[in-house]
Design an enzyme around this catalytic site. Structure first.
Site, PDB file in Angstrom:
ATOM      1  N   CYS A 104      59.867  38.805  72.575  1.00 31.80           N
ATOM      2  CA  CYS A 104      59.078  38.433  73.739  1.00 31.80           C
ATOM      3  C   CYS A 104      58.106  37.309  73.376  1.00 31.80           C
ATOM      4  O   CYS A 104      58.532  36.207  73.051  1.00 31.80           O
ATOM      5  CB  CYS A 104      58.374  39.668  74.302  1.00 31.80           C
ATOM      6  N   HIS A 198      62.943  43.423  74.074  1.00 30.54           N
ATOM      7  CA  HIS A 198      62.131  44.256  73.175  1.00 30.54           C
ATOM      8  C   HIS A 198      62.977  45.314  72.455  1.00 30.54           C
ATOM      9  O   HIS A 198      62.990  46.481  72.844  1.00 30.54           O
ATOM     10  CB  HIS A 198      61.040  44.971  73.971  1.00 30.54           C
ATOM     11  N   GLU A 200      62.273  46.765  69.835  1.00 28.62           N
ATOM     12  CA  GLU A 200      61.378  47.720  69.170  1.00 28.62           C
ATOM     13  C   GLU A 200      60.857  48.799  70.115  1.00 28.62           C
ATOM     14  O   GLU A 200      60.254  49.781  69.653  1.00 28.62           O
ATOM     15  CB  GLU A 200      60.186  46.981  68.539  1.00 28.62           C
TER      16      GLU A 200
END
Length: 280
Positions: A104, A198, A200
């Protein structure tokens, strides 16, 4: 033992706000994910945007095996002291030659540091699920996307996007909403792999972000009222708890690559395997 440097892209106030809602800052979320992927790694978190942050020289950054740059509410195109400190940090990362990864705003920061441009998305946001991310020709055989199908969905929430990649970059994936979804940047002796989405984040963390930004989602035309945002957030919460529940996969229109943790984290795993551990 691998040594990882995680760079918070949030200000202290933004970190505190995220901890209040999600329990962790963006950097702490990244560290927790990396601890699960490589339990023996030593992880250091820094906050280069802070006005009292110690400036790390390229040689110091070079002592680490990899650098990870988090997402952030900051806008890379703003000429603020916080952004300028982040850009200086990212230039030092490139100069160090240390492999780096960002998601991002982490991708946007690397792009700007290497000479590309970032902008506010001209039409809308991309929030919740980035749909049908598709490899470019260059991305078909790139190790960042190893194991991905031709198209896939991923957790995402952003209102800014990369407008133009730097000259020393390769576009690896796009979708209909955001033209630059994944890229490799080679700059000043360093190599960066990044994604606009994302890998993660878990579904529950995306649900929390949707609730926090409900007003922006309505303003962007993605929802008509807060109840619509809450309905999607509740579905993501449920998927977090029951990733094998077929009815939720159908309601959300996603597959196992989104629902299962290993599938969401594939780009991070590929970065660690190919660029950090093998040195490809």
């Amino acid at each position: 033992m691998l040594k990882f440097l995680v760079a918070e892209s949030e200000t202290p106030e933004q970190r505190d706000a995220r901890r209040e809602h999600a329990g962790k800052s963006s950097g702490e979320t990244y560290a927790a994910t990396l601890e699960q992927l490589r339990p023996d790694a030593q992880i250091t978190i820094v906050a280069p945007a802070d006005d009292d942050a110690r400036v790390l020289a390229p040689g110091e950054i070079g002592d680490f095996d990899a650098v990870f740059v988090t997402g952030s509410p900051l806008h890379v195109y703003d000429d603020s002291p916080e952004v300028q400190r982040q850009l200086a940090f990212m230039r030092a990362v490139f100069a160090s030659g240390t492999p780096s990864f960002g998601s991002c705003a982490g991708l946007q920061l690397a792009v700007a540091a290497a000479g590309g441009t970032v902008r506010k998305m001209p039409r809308t946001m991309e929030a919740g699920i980035a749909r049908r991310i598709t490899r470019t020709q260059a991305g078909r055989d790139h190790p960042l996307l190893a194991g991905r199908t031709h198209s896939w969905d991923a957790p995402a929430i952003h209102g800014d996007e990369v407008e133009r990649l730097p000259d020393d970059a390769t576009l690896l994936a796009s979708n209909a909403v955001t033209a630059i979804q994944a890229a490799e940047i080679r700059h000043d002796g360093g190599i960066f792999w990044g994604v606009q989405y994302h890998p993660e984040l878990a579904p529950r963390e995306i649900a929390i972000a949707l609730r926090r930004q409900a007003g922006s989602l309505i303003e962007a035309g993605l929802a008509e009222r807060e109840a619509d945002v809450e309905q999607r957030a509740a579905q993501l919460d449920a998927l977090h708890d029951e990733p094998d529940r077929r009815s939720l996969l159908w309601l959300l229109g996603v597959g196992d690559d989104f629902a299962q943790e290993a599938g969401r984290r594939l780009e991070l795993t590929n970065f660690l395997t190919h660029l950090v551990e093998r040195g490809d």
